[in-house]
Design an enzyme around this catalytic site. Structure first.
Site, PDB file in Angstrom:
ATOM      1  N   HIS A  92      -0.392   0.434  -1.787  1.00 47.88           N
ATOM      2  CA  HIS A  92      -1.042  -0.753  -1.210  1.00 47.88           C
ATOM      3  C   HIS A  92      -1.664  -1.644  -2.285  1.00 47.88           C
ATOM      4  O   HIS A  92      -1.980  -2.806  -2.022  1.00 47.88           O
ATOM      5  CB  HIS A  92      -2.079  -0.353  -0.154  1.00 47.88           C
ATOM      6  N   ASP A 122       1.652   6.332  -0.031  1.00 46.27           N
ATOM      7  CA  ASP A 122       0.783   5.348  -0.674  1.00 46.27           C
ATOM      8  C   ASP A 122       0.718   5.537  -2.189  1.00 46.27           C
ATOM      9  O   ASP A 122      -0.356   5.501  -2.790  1.00 46.27           O
ATOM     10  CB  ASP A 122      -0.625   5.382  -0.076  1.00 46.27           C
ATOM     11  N   SER A 198      -9.019   1.349  -5.512  1.00 45.34           N
ATOM     12  CA  SER A 198      -7.817   2.107  -5.159  1.00 45.34           C
ATOM     13  C   SER A 198      -6.956   2.347  -6.385  1.00 45.34           C
ATOM     14  O   SER A 198      -6.747   1.450  -7.198  1.00 45.34           O
ATOM     15  CB  SER A 198      -6.994   1.345  -4.126  1.00 45.34           C
TER      16      SER A 198
END
Length: 344
Positions: A92, A122, A198
């Site tokens: 992402h 992911d 992230s």
């Protein structure tokens, strides 16, 4: 936002954790302070100093391996994976981008290009066109322990090389991030997770990466973040997927169970309707047809597509499991399906 476990919602970001050291001393009799009390206090202080020194050393070693990744849609973090300039991050974070600007810990900027992605887990890998930052060693996450102190290094809110500390809160969680993304065997940490972090590094006191932070839990009813609940992709999963992406640009051995259907959630919430069946796939071999409604897999209800993805994430390729379906004529049947392996 992406939904997570047990009615909690989660959003993709990275992970920072908080821990406390409690110092205690014993009082002697008669209101005085005994030599034992003094010795205990001194020993605890030395222990705290030793811990602080080790944390400083780990931060100094590993910060150089954590980078900031910039796309047209935002900022994220990444971890230098090898000497070739490969960087592992979250899918992402890269989104649909093919080219990136990577800022190293010292501030110098370099171009990077996409190597490959694994959206279901992911994960993604990009490669620097120049620069030679030090790669981070990855731990064996199967040896991680609940209560273990960890450091989170990343770039939350664009603040490069931010660090916090905390513990591993739990292991082996299956976390549904929504949109078909499920993180099996996730590392739960007491991280305060913020956007932009992230793809950073969750590091142990051996200076090894134990996970890639990817989700923070939120409470929809309160409209905010659930403090102290964050999730990271375990390092063993990261290595398995990253190695395949680097070698071939795709994932051929995902380790994830595969039913071989495309589904949509029914309006009634009674199950997921089969929109298509892969010819020769596990569902096709078991007699599941387009228009059937999958009600349960391995005895676990599947009222939504996300629930089905979560159940499958907890199963292994090659396992034979019962699948309960409702036919278009309203009749119910249970068929046994030998699960395949999800393609990358």
């Amino acid at each position: 936002m992406r939904s997570a476990v047990s009615g909690v919602r989660a959003y993709p970001v990275a992970c920072v954790v908080i821990a406390a050291v409690v110092l205690t001393a014993c009082s002697g009799g008669g209101g005085g302070t005994s030599s034992t009390s003094t010795g205990s206090t001194a020993g605890a202080t030395r222990g705290a100093d030793d811990l602080q020194s080790r944390m400083i050393e780990v931060i100094r070693e590993r910060s150089a391996s954590v980078v900031q990744i910039q796309t047209d849609s935002g900022l994220g973090s990444g971890v230098v994976y090898d000497d070739r300039g490969d960087i592992v991050t979250n899918n992402h974070v890269v989104g649909t981008a093919k080219e990136f600007i990577v800022t190293l810990a010292k501030g110098d900027r370099h171009k990077a290009t996409l190597v490959g992605t694994f959206p279901a887990g992911d994960l993604a890998v990009i490669r620097l066109e120049s620069g030679s930052p030090a790669p981070a060693p990855f731990a064996d996450s199967s040896k991680a322990t609940v209560g273990e102190i960890v450091l989170a290094i990343g770039n939350p809110l664009g603040l490069r090389s931010s660090v916090t500390d905390g513990i591993i809160s739990s292991l082996g969680r299956t976390v549904n991030a929504g949109d078909g993304v499920v993180i099996p065997s996730a590392v739960q940490t007491s991280a305060a997770i913020n956007p932009g972090n992230s793809g950073g590094a969750l590091v142990d006191l051996d200076s090894e990466v134990v996970g890639i932070p990817t989700l923070a839990a939120t409470v929809p009813e309160l409209g905010g973040q659930a403090a102290g609940i964050g999730f990271a992709i375990p390092s063993n999963t990261v290595r398995r997927i990253a190695d395949q992406l680097i070698d071939t640009g795709r994932v051929t051995s995902s380790g994830r169970a595969f039913l071989g259907v495309e589904v949509a959630t029914t309006l009634q919430g009674s199950g997921v309707v089969v929109a298509s069946v892969e010819s020769g796939g596990p569902a096709d071999d078991a007699g599941i047809r387009r228009g059937d409604i999958v009600v349960a897999v391995d005895g676990k209800p599947t009222p939504t597509a996300d629930d089905l993805a979560t159940v499958l994430a907890g199963l292994k390729p090659g396992a034979t499991v019962p699948v309960t379906i409702m036919r278009q004529d309203g009749s119910k049947a249970t068929v046994r399906v030998t699960l395949g392996q999800s393609p990358g």
